[in-house]
Every structure is written in C-alpha cells, then in structure tokens.
Design an enzyme around this catalytic site. Structure first.
Site, mmCIF file in Angstrom:
data_model
loop_
_atom_site.group_PDB
_atom_site.id
_atom_site.type_symbol
_atom_site.label_atom_id
_atom_site.label_comp_id
_atom_site.label_asym_id
_atom_site.label_seq_id
_atom_site.Cartn_x
_atom_site.Cartn_y
_atom_site.Cartn_z
ATOM 1 C CG ASP A 210 37.660 40.034 36.656
ATOM 2 O OD1 ASP A 210 37.119 39.494 36.662
ATOM 3 O OD2 ASP A 210 38.684 41.076 36.041
ATOM 4 C CE LYS B 218 33.989 42.023 34.710
ATOM 5 N NZ LYS B 218 35.735 41.670 34.540
ATOM 6 C CG HIS C 42 25.808 36.042 35.857
ATOM 7 N ND1 HIS C 42 25.089 36.742 35.549
ATOM 8 C CD2 HIS C 42 24.578 35.783 36.131
ATOM 9 C CE1 HIS C 42 24.171 37.066 35.252
ATOM 10 N NE2 HIS C 42 23.950 36.053 36.346
ATOM 11 C CG ASP C 43 26.224 28.630 34.952
ATOM 12 O OD1 ASP C 43 25.018 28.696 34.733
ATOM 13 O OD2 ASP C 43 26.745 28.379 34.174
ATOM 14 C CB ILE C 44 22.339 27.552 37.721
ATOM 15 C CG1 ILE C 44 22.974 26.208 37.589
ATOM 16 C CG2 ILE C 44 21.242 27.637 36.964
ATOM 17 C CD1 ILE C 44 22.395 24.618 37.408
ATOM 18 N NE ARG D 115 44.483 49.180 27.867
ATOM 19 C CZ ARG D 115 43.375 48.976 28.153
ATOM 20 N NH1 ARG D 115 43.621 49.536 26.044
ATOM 21 N NH2 ARG D 115 42.547 49.541 28.561
ATOM 22 C CB THR E 181 32.627 51.004 33.669
ATOM 23 O OG1 THR E 181 34.036 49.392 33.975
ATOM 24 C CG2 THR E 181 32.858 50.614 35.627
ATOM 25 C CE LYS F 136 41.574 42.424 36.177
ATOM 26 N NZ LYS F 136 41.383 41.238 34.544
HETATM 27 O O1 C5P Z 1 44.360 47.409 30.818
HETATM 28 P P1 C5P Z 1 43.424 48.614 31.767
HETATM 29 O O2 C5P Z 1 44.690 49.511 33.270
HETATM 30 O O3 C5P Z 1 42.937 48.793 31.308
HETATM 31 O O4 C5P Z 1 42.703 47.130 31.912
HETATM 32 C C1 C5P Z 1 42.646 47.298 33.457
HETATM 33 C C2 C5P Z 1 41.550 45.707 33.704
HETATM 34 O O5 C5P Z 1 40.558 45.801 34.700
HETATM 35 C C3 C5P Z 1 41.251 44.966 32.431
HETATM 36 O O6 C5P Z 1 41.658 43.374 32.926
HETATM 37 C C4 C5P Z 1 39.584 44.946 32.544
HETATM 38 O O7 C5P Z 1 39.016 43.798 32.143
HETATM 39 C C5 C5P Z 1 39.644 44.969 34.113
HETATM 40 N N1 C5P Z 1 38.461 46.169 34.988
HETATM 41 C C6 C5P Z 1 38.300 47.059 33.949
HETATM 42 N N2 C5P Z 1 36.492 48.220 34.559
HETATM 43 C C7 C5P Z 1 35.972 46.950 34.985
HETATM 44 C C8 C5P Z 1 36.484 45.591 35.381
HETATM 45 C C9 C5P Z 1 37.166 44.759 35.277
HETATM 46 O O8 C5P Z 1 38.355 47.506 33.016
HETATM 47 N N3 C5P Z 1 34.819 47.434 35.840
#
Ligand code: C5P
Length: 242
Positions: free
Chosen positions: A61, A63, A65-67, A212, A121, A34
C-alpha cells in the site's frame, strides 16, 4: 447471496520483528497481508520478500503518485517482488494510471493488481475545496474511480460508505477493497467512518482490510478467527476452520 470476502491483515508496525510476530499468530489460512508506508520505509523490500517466500500474498500500500515513468518503474519493481495488490493515486491522472497498468501487464497474470485510491478518507468537503475541487466528495470519488478503471486499473480502495455506490456504478468486475472495518461493538480508534464486516460485504466488498481489531487485540489469532466466524455466520455459511 454475497460472496465470502477475503480478509487482509494490515501490518501497521514499525519493525519487521513485530510484524512477523503478528503473522506467526495468525491462523494458517489467513495469508494476505498489507504492508504500508510505515513498515515499508523501515524494513523495505527484504521484509516483503520474507512474506512472499513464506507463501503469503502481499498488498503493498504505497499509494504511488508521481510522473508516469517513475510510477511505471516502481510498478515493475513491485512485480519483481511478487506483490499481489499495489495502490496508486487516481489523481495522478490518466497517463500515470495507464503507464502503471501497462507496467503491471508486462508481468502477465502474475503481475500486481493495481488498486486506485480516489479521495483519501481523511479529506472532507472543506479540505477538498482548499485544494481547488468544487465537486462534492461523492462525485469526486466516482469521477476518479471512472478515470482509474478506464485507464486499466483493476480495482478500487474505498470506504464502506462509498463501496455500494461504486459497485452500482461500475458493476461486478472491479476488485473492491474496503478498510475501516470494525467487528460489531469494537473500538473505532482514529477511523472516522467505520463499518462492520457485514456492512462491507453488503456494500459489495471483495476484500476487507483489518488492522487494529486484529493486530492490537490481546490474542490476535483469536481475534482473526472470531472475525472470520462472525462473517460466515452473517452470510449463513456453514462453520469452517480458518
Ligand atoms: O487499524 P485499522 O483497521 O484502522 O487499519 C486500516 C488500514 O487501512 C490502515 O493500514 C490504513 O492505512 C488503511 N487505510 C484506511 N483508510 C483508507 C485507506 C487505507 O484506513 N481510506
């Protein structure tokens, strides 16, 4: 019996060099990555091409969001890059979602699968109220998911806490991708609601996004392999090298 989900490694790095070091440390068969806003803003499509040229699958990723016209054009650009998954905000509305889905369909089976983000989230009920949404968070998630899927979007990104309700509501077809995954007993970091891989699978996830716990581990390759083994063991599947 739940299916074995696929792992997607979130390359949340500021430079291509760091991201590629992580990719090189991964077991050979782990090849879905990703790329999010940080890395894309820094290294852009050329980094994406490097990944795709190496035979990896790419989840972009952004995300969107536009016209509708602008989003459709961005989807076409992503399709030309060879992206497998691409995110759009369901709150962009029906026309935007349809325009995105039509643009993805132009590329045929090779086109990107669109995944809708419903409610970030990071937003809670109070934050929703400040942007004028009186519905409960879970109702809003289902409302936006329904809009996205009706409009031709292929799947949803959802926390594990939302995943089971979405699976129950929309059945087996939508692709369900869950981030916020932490191996049992590990650090949550800044994620407020985390779940183990097994929780995510039980909730109906098809793909688990892991950042991570793999990328910040002292040995990222070993962390990925351990996570994979943890999942196979929990699903009572025979051991198999990654
Ligand atoms: O490091 P970690 O496992 O927390 O990374 C989660 C990944 O998923 C990050 O790239 C974060 O931007 C993405 N993400 C998230 N929660 C969401 C949507 C995407 O943690 N609701």
């Amino acid at each position: 019996m739940p299916r074995m989900p696929e792992l997607i490694v979130a390359l949340d790095f500021p430079t291509a060099a760091e991201a590629l070091r992580c990719v090189q440390a991964m077991p050979e068969n782990l090849s879905f990555y990703k790329v999010g806003l940080e890395l894309f803003t820094a290294e852009g499509p050329s980094f994406c091409r490097v990944l795709v040229d190496k035979g990896h699958r790419l989840f972009l990723d952004l995300k969107l969001h536009d016209i509708p016209n602008t989003v459709a054009r961005a989807v076409r650009s992503a399709a030309r890059l060879g992206v497998s998954f691409l995110t759009v905000h369901a709150s962009g509305g029906r026309e935007m979602l349809r325009a995105a889905a039509e643009a993805a369909a132009e590329a045929g089976g090779q086109g990107p699968k669109l995944l809708a983000v419903t409610v970030l989230t990071s937003l809670d009920a109070e934050a929703l109220e400040t942007i004028g949404i009186a519905r409960s968070l879970s109702e809003q998630v289902v409302r936006l998911a329904e809009l996205a899927l009706e409009s031709g979007v292929h799947g949803l990104v959802a926390s594990v806490a939302e995943a089971a309700a979405l699976r129950a509501e929309f059945g087996p077809d939508p692709i369900l991708v869950t981030p916020g995954i932490r191996p049992a007993g590990s650090e949550a970091g800044d994620q407020k609601r985390t779940a183990t891989p097994v929780d995510a699978i039980r909730a109906g996830a098809d793909y688990l996004v892991v950042g991570r716990p793999i990328t910040a581990a002292p040995d990222p390759g070993l962390a990925a392999t351990s996570l994979y083994t943890e999942i196979r063991r929990a699903l009572a599947l025979p051991a198999q090298p990654l």
